[in-house]
Write a protein that holds these residues in place. Structure first.
Motif, PDB file in Angstrom:
ATOM      1  N   ARG A 195      31.848  77.203  98.518  1.00 31.48           N
ATOM      2  CA  ARG A 195      30.390  77.363  98.483  1.00 31.48           C
ATOM      3  C   ARG A 195      29.787  76.133  97.821  1.00 31.48           C
ATOM      4  O   ARG A 195      30.198  75.738  96.735  1.00 31.48           O
ATOM      5  CB  ARG A 195      29.988  78.619  97.702  1.00 31.48           C
ATOM      6  CG  ARG A 195      28.462  78.825  97.645  1.00 31.48           C
ATOM      7  CD  ARG A 195      28.103  80.216  97.157  1.00 31.48           C
ATOM      8  NE  ARG A 195      28.400  80.417  95.748  1.00 31.48           N
ATOM      9  CZ  ARG A 195      27.560  80.106  94.756  1.00 31.48           C
ATOM     10  NH1 ARG A 195      26.390  79.552  95.033  1.00 31.48           N
ATOM     11  NH2 ARG A 195      27.895  80.340  93.498  1.00 31.48           N
ATOM     12  N   ILE A 196      28.827  75.524  98.495  1.00 35.24           N
ATOM     13  CA  ILE A 196      28.185  74.324  97.972  1.00 35.24           C
ATOM     14  C   ILE A 196      26.936  74.707  97.175  1.00 35.24           C
ATOM     15  O   ILE A 196      26.085  75.465  97.657  1.00 35.24           O
ATOM     16  CB  ILE A 196      27.819  73.349  99.105  1.00 35.24           C
ATOM     17  CG1 ILE A 196      29.091  72.771  99.734  1.00 35.24           C
ATOM     18  CG2 ILE A 196      26.907  72.229  98.608  1.00 35.24           C
ATOM     19  CD1 ILE A 196      28.849  71.865 100.921  1.00 35.24           C
ATOM     20  N   ILE A 197      26.847  74.196  95.966  1.00 37.19           N
ATOM     21  CA  ILE A 197      25.653  74.355  95.126  1.00 37.19           C
ATOM     22  C   ILE A 197      24.917  73.020  95.177  1.00 37.19           C
ATOM     23  O   ILE A 197      25.335  72.032  94.571  1.00 37.19           O
ATOM     24  CB  ILE A 197      26.039  74.704  93.670  1.00 37.19           C
ATOM     25  CG1 ILE A 197      26.895  75.971  93.639  1.00 37.19           C
ATOM     26  CG2 ILE A 197      24.792  74.873  92.809  1.00 37.19           C
ATOM     27  CD1 ILE A 197      27.548  76.227  92.278  1.00 37.19           C
ATOM     28  N   ASP A 198      23.826  72.993  95.934  1.00 40.93           N
ATOM     29  CA  ASP A 198      23.097  71.747  96.165  1.00 40.93           C
ATOM     30  C   ASP A 198      22.034  71.570  95.079  1.00 40.93           C
ATOM     31  O   ASP A 198      20.950  72.142  95.145  1.00 40.93           O
ATOM     32  CB  ASP A 198      22.455  71.773  97.550  1.00 40.93           C
ATOM     33  CG  ASP A 198      21.723  70.480  97.890  1.00 40.93           C
ATOM     34  OD1 ASP A 198      21.884  69.500  97.138  1.00 40.93           O
ATOM     35  OD2 ASP A 198      20.987  70.451  98.903  1.00 40.93           O
ATOM     36  N   LYS A 199      22.358  70.790  94.066  1.00 40.44           N
ATOM     37  CA  LYS A 199      21.438  70.534  92.954  1.00 40.44           C
ATOM     38  C   LYS A 199      21.510  69.053  92.578  1.00 40.44           C
ATOM     39  O   LYS A 199      22.518  68.389  92.814  1.00 40.44           O
ATOM     40  CB  LYS A 199      21.821  71.378  91.721  1.00 40.44           C
ATOM     41  CG  LYS A 199      21.669  72.888  91.899  1.00 40.44           C
ATOM     42  CD  LYS A 199      20.200  73.301  91.787  1.00 40.44           C
ATOM     43  CE  LYS A 199      20.020  74.807  91.865  1.00 40.44           C
ATOM     44  NZ  LYS A 199      20.515  75.484  90.655  1.00 40.44           N
TER      45      LYS A 199
END
Length: 595
Positions: A286-290
């Motif tokens: 799961r990518i956490i785009d921050k």
């Protein structure tokens, strides 16, 4: 030559059934300035500016760039068959709009996925998906044309001591892992070179004027993997990294390593990580785009860094005073050109203790050439500086004590009333912004009007931002702080102004075919009073350099403008005069006198 290269590229495109090929100005790390190996767009178009994207189709070729480069690009593209697309102008489609128009249903768009960020790639997927356009991102076609392409840089890296960094790398890594925990991330993929250099307290020379090292980082809560060309590491640096718990792997292994991740929560910034890396990530993750946590941490300079930067600006100011003194006493007596003036200033900077080079290519522009914001003097257009009119020099240095960036416009002889008016308005604007007080929570959008009011009230404007963030012995353009009058999302410079952030203050006036004026100081944000209304903030000037009194028209200045100039000049003289010769100090005293 450019036309021949376009023909070769189109031939390769035809072999691969590509309908368009996109060439941005980027490296594998989304750097603003790139090493010679990565200058594919410049090779294909002849345009040498630091920002722009080329799109080549079977029948057309276009170059998109912003207002800083319109004049320069128009000249450099003449006769190339490439159309200049002025970004932001009415009737000019964005790159995305253009691709949507020209790509056929079932067509193919090609690009090197390592030099296009993931966010852009995903937006193109969405935009062109309805037309079933295929994105081909696995091949660098320019590499097949560029027979004498420079090698990938592999300059030696070195350790920045804590007396300059102000905080150890181990502390920074711990704080980064604390940020990862807050985001519930188990892995952080970091590819921006200034963030990696800052985090590890290392510097290098893989990009001209920007002391970074080509590398990628993959950080977990327990391990730190650095992907780098091992030949840039000496034994001291290897031991240093080992002590930090950093494991070293070959530079290009990042793609294989990322592809092996399973069931992880991966923190990364899709606007900065390249498309090929993210496409390598398995769907089980799961990518956490921050935004990278290091961005804000790096922008907020600690007290050691701030005090060091003050020292760097004194050194830098000494070099600039010596240059202006020389120019004022030499122009008209000896032949001085833009290039010879630039070389003289560069050498004065190099002589300063702790100087490590320039922070960007010096802009040395006389007369009408100064109307091009990012003009670069080259032998073909090197102009003699005559004893009349205005000369603009925008320059900066890299020091152990930090990064500098300063612009001064200098009267080299008699001026027109218009030149004098524009010079004075620019000085007023710069000083007013530097003196503003504001409540904490403000962004550059709030403050920009302070700088532009002197111009807008007269129906004048300048087509660039008023200020950009500046790094510490790193990028001369640093997010997330900036000052501009409208949102430009892709520049990511609208962050809240925090104590310790360093920002440029650089208004200007540019009259095509006539003259250009810019006055630039760096300012550091600091706390003012705290009262019942909240925490007030203010700026302090870092840059110490005189403003040319010979070019001023005092009649259009208010009493407050005069007071601000006199106050600033008093500080300039006090801080710089001890490091000058007797003749230079006397000259500076006269040229920082109260008006």
């Amino acid at each position: 030559m450019i036309k021949e290269r376009l023909e070769k590229l189109r031939s390769l495109m035809a072999e691969r059934n590509m309908d368009a090929y996109m060439i941005p100005t980027s490296d594998f790390h989304e750097s603003e300035y790139v090493g010679s190996y990565f200058k594919c767009r410049e090779f294909m178009t002849g345009f040498t500016g630091s920002a722009g994207t080329a799109v080549i189709t079977k029948d057309e070729a276009g170059l998109w760039t912003d207002g800083r480069y319109f004049v320069q690009a128009a000249k450099q593209l003449e006769g190339s068959g490439i159309t200049l697309r002025k970004m932001g102008y009415p009737g000019v489609p964005t790159i995305e709009e253009y691709l949507d128009q020209v790509l056929p249903v079932g067509g193919c768009l090609g690009f090197d996925g390592r030099v296009v960020n993931c966010q852009t790639g995903q937006e193109l997927e969405t935009l062109l998906g309805d037309k079933n356009v295929t994105l081909s991102n696995e091949e660098d076609l320019v590499d097949l044309i560029w027979n004498e392409r420079p090698s990938l840089s592999a300059e030696s890296a070195w350790i920045l001591k804590d007396i300059y960094a102000g905080k150890s790398s181990s502390e920074k890594i711990k704080e980064l892992r604390d940020s990862m925990k807050k985001e519930k991330a188990t892995v952080h993929v970091l590819t921006t070179l200034d963030d990696i250099a800052w985090l590890l307290n290392i510097r290098g020379n893989d990009i001209e004027c920007t002391p970074v090292v080509l590398s990628y980082a993959l950080i977990t809560l327990n391990d730190f993997s650095l992907f780098i060309n091992e030949q840039v590491l000496n034994e001291e640096l290897k031991a240093y990294l080992k002590e930090l718990g950093v494991s070293v792997f070959p530079y290009n292994d990042i793609y294989k390593t990322v592809g092996q991740l399973k069931n992880e929560k991966i923190l990364l910034e899709t606007g900065k990580v390249n498309y090929s890396i993210v496409k390598s990530i398995d769907d089980s993750n799961r990518i956490i785009d921050k935004t990278n946590p290091t961005v804000l941490a790096k922008a907020v300079k600690n007290q050691v860094e701030v005090e060091n930067m003050k020292l760097a600006h004194i050194k830098d100011g000494v070099a600039l005073v010596k240059f202006i003194y020389w120019l004022k006493h030499t122009v008209g007596k000896e032949t001085i050109t833009e290039i010879s003036a630039q070389e003289h200033l560069d050498q004065l900077r190099f002589k300063q203790e702790g100087n490590l080079g320039l922070s960007f290519d010096t802009i040395s522009a006389y007369g009408a050439n100064a109307a091009m914001c990012h003009y670069k003097a080259v032998p073909e257009n090197d102009t003699v500086i005559e004893p009349r009119g205005l000369y603009l020099v925008d320059s900066g240095g890299q020091y152990y004590e930090g990064t500098t960036d300063v612009t001064r416009t200098i009267a080299v002889g008699p001026l027109t009333n218009t030149e004098r008016e524009h010079f004075t308005l620019t000085v007023m604007s710069m000083l007013r912004l530097g003196a503003v007080k504001f409540l904490y929570g403000c962004r550059g959008l709030t403050l920009d009007y302070v700088a532009r009011e002197p111009f807008w009230s007269r129906g004048i404007n300048y087509d660039h931002g008023t200020g950009h963030g500046v790094g510490y012995l790193l990028n001369v353009h640093e997010r997330p702080n900036g000052i501009r009058w409208r949102m430009v999302p892709e520049r990511q410079d609208n962050g809240i102004l925090e104590e310790g952030m360093v920002t440029s203050d650089e208004p200007g006036v540019y009259i095509e075919g006539s003259h250009g004026v810019r006055t630039e100081n760096l300012i550091v944000c600091k706390k003012a009073e705290l009262n019942e209304y909240g925490q007030f903030m203010e700026f302090e000037f870092l840059t110490m350099a005189p403003i040319d009194l010979d070019a001023l028209d005092k009649s259009i200045m208010t009493e407050e403008d005069v007071r601000l100039l006199n106050k600033y000049h008093k500080e300039v003289y006090e801080k710089l005069s001890p490091y000058l010769t007797e003749e230079e100090a006397l000259w500076l005293k006269d040229n920082t006198r109260e008006i």
